[in-house]
Scaffold this active site. Sequence first.
Site, PDB file in Angstrom:
ATOM      1  CG  ASP A   1      -2.831 -16.202   5.198  1.00  0.00           C
ATOM      2  OD1 ASP A   1      -3.930 -15.661   5.385  1.00  0.00           O
ATOM      3  OD2 ASP A   1      -1.873 -15.642   4.634  1.00  0.00           O
TER       4      ASP A   1
ATOM      5  CB  VAL B   1       1.115 -18.383  -9.270  1.00  0.00           C
ATOM      6  CG1 VAL B   1       1.636 -17.959 -10.626  1.00  0.00           C
ATOM      7  CG2 VAL B   1       2.234 -19.024  -8.461  1.00  0.00           C
ATOM      8  N   GLY B   2      -0.164 -16.918  -6.200  1.00  0.00           N
ATOM      9  CA  GLY B   2      -0.935 -17.315  -5.019  1.00  0.00           C
ATOM     10  C   GLY B   2      -0.045 -17.695  -3.853  1.00  0.00           C
ATOM     11  NE  ARG B   3       0.841 -15.159   1.346  1.00  0.00           N
ATOM     12  CZ  ARG B   3       2.110 -14.787   1.531  1.00  0.00           C
ATOM     13  NH1 ARG B   3       2.777 -14.157   0.593  1.00  0.00           N
ATOM     14  NH2 ARG B   3       2.712 -15.060   2.670  1.00  0.00           N
TER      15      ARG B   3
ATOM     16  CB  VAL C   1       4.745 -19.291 -17.341  1.00  0.00           C
ATOM     17  CG1 VAL C   1       6.264 -19.379 -17.327  1.00  0.00           C
ATOM     18  CG2 VAL C   1       4.288 -17.847 -17.548  1.00  0.00           C
TER      19      VAL C   1
ATOM     20  CG  HIS D   1     -25.262  16.167  -1.542  1.00  0.00           C
ATOM     21  ND1 HIS D   1     -25.081  15.371  -2.658  1.00  0.00           N
ATOM     22  CD2 HIS D   1     -25.285  17.442  -1.987  1.00  0.00           C
ATOM     23  CE1 HIS D   1     -25.015  16.143  -3.730  1.00  0.00           C
ATOM     24  NE2 HIS D   1     -25.133  17.407  -3.353  1.00  0.00           N
TER      25      HIS D   1
ATOM     26  N   GLY E   1       0.660 -14.268 -13.230  1.00  0.00           N
ATOM     27  CA  GLY E   1      -0.511 -14.197 -12.356  1.00  0.00           C
ATOM     28  C   GLY E   1      -1.135 -12.821 -12.399  1.00  0.00           C
TER      29      GLY E   1
ATOM     30  N   GLY F   1      -3.926 -12.068 -10.573  1.00  0.00           N
ATOM     31  CA  GLY F   1      -4.833 -12.008  -9.434  1.00  0.00           C
ATOM     32  C   GLY F   1      -4.553 -10.752  -8.634  1.00  0.00           C
TER      33      GLY F   1
ATOM     34  CE  LYS G   1      -2.334  -2.621  -0.699  1.00  0.00           C
ATOM     35  NZ  LYS G   1      -2.280  -3.937  -0.128  1.00  0.00           N
TER      36      LYS G   1
END
Length: 488
Positions: A326, A284-286, A248, A458, A191, A193, A61
């Site tokens: 995870d 390609v991910g974890r 690939v 607003h 990847g 993603g 970030k």
Amino acid sequence: SSKMTKSFDVIVIGGGPAGYHAAIRAAQLGMKTACINMMLDGDDQPVLGGTCLNWGCIPSKALLDASHKFVEAQHDFADLGIKTGKVEADVPQMIARKNGVVGKLTGGVAALFEGNGVTALAGKGRLYGGCQVGFTPHGGEEEMLSAQHVILAPGSVPVDIPPAPLQDDLIVDSTGALEFTSVPKRLGVIGAGVIGLELGSVWNRLGSETILLEAMDEFLPIADNRISRDALRIFKKQGLDIRLGARVTATEIKGRGKQKTVLVTYQDKAGEQTLEFDRLIVAVGRRPYTEGLLAPDAGVNLDERGFLFVNDLCATDAPNVYAVGDVVRGPMLAHKGMEEGIMVAERIAGHKPVVNYETVPSVIYTHPEIAWVGKTEQQLKMDGESFNVGSFPYAANGRALAAGENEGMIRVIADAETDRILGVHVMGAQASELIAQAVISMEFSASAEDLGLIMFAHPTLSEGVHEAALAARGHAIHMVNRAPRAKN
């Protein structure tokens, strides 16, 4: 040291978001808590915060924000009536600032451990039967600790693929991609993603010619189809060359010294293709990180995908042993792990919270941002549900236009019978913040009508959520309604 306390109420293995939240909450609830954490920083010093703080969410970030401001200063300020002259990117300074941000936050976790009385143990943890934990300090011998309860939070690591083994700073994973000190002329990303898009965006904005090779034929199938389609168009316009159905098959290092390049071979519909890059990022991910975590008698089982098997309350098959983050089922997201860690600590203390897996928000920090919660239109169609969709474009939002943020849309999906909100999908400026309104609404089982009856300030971007909810019932004010006329 033999002076070390050998028994604890709770031992947490892992000091990432899931583990450190669990440890802090357990200590707050009066339990004697230790957190074993094996991560080391670039100077081989123990560091808390896991992948998220050190090599993931937070540093990415920092670079995404810096690179986006660079693009704005180069291209968008003139529109606003700000003349800047030639703008240059100082990449080493961006990296140094990113490292500073990371240092502040990881130091903050260490201070929270100290303030809450959590014993931080730097090294590797291993679970044995009967809640016994082996602790091996960095460079030391294993010693046995015992616990009443153990929480496993070892996290995940990037998946490596045989055709693209990591090599120096030529072929890197997400960690290496946050450390480049100069802008690669030609950058390849395997990847497309979440991670590939974020890292690809950073270097594309700073001037890399960026090509993403995605093996799947569909772009971002996890997001709402309509939003994925628009996102692909916008990202291509930004200069990201996204090639779908590109698998690939091989990489080769060419040249020597500073002249080294990476030759990538991939298959697509047209057959075999090759591309040459200065740097290649593998995104390609974890996968769950469980190496050395479980002794044969630990009693914890894995599922068929290599995750630690748990029930809805994150309990493993071993008594008094839990697993969070995870390494267990569900999306690999820091906030999901944090909530699981806190739930487990509180349940150990006798409270009864649960994690609502129906309302886990997802965010992609590209620009425009993409965020969603709940079900997508394609999921609901597959389930045979009947639903209404209200959509509102950023281009019809006064605050968005004033800010020069007219790309994107907000979509609210509601049950056709009950009007209950089933999913909200946002692409646009501050989508990551707007999505919280949807999560809160869904936590309280709100209907689209409820959101339509609530007063929003607003002019704000948030009003778009209000309008999209009205549109789901066919009476948005600031756009011509294509939905059926409201009966009431």
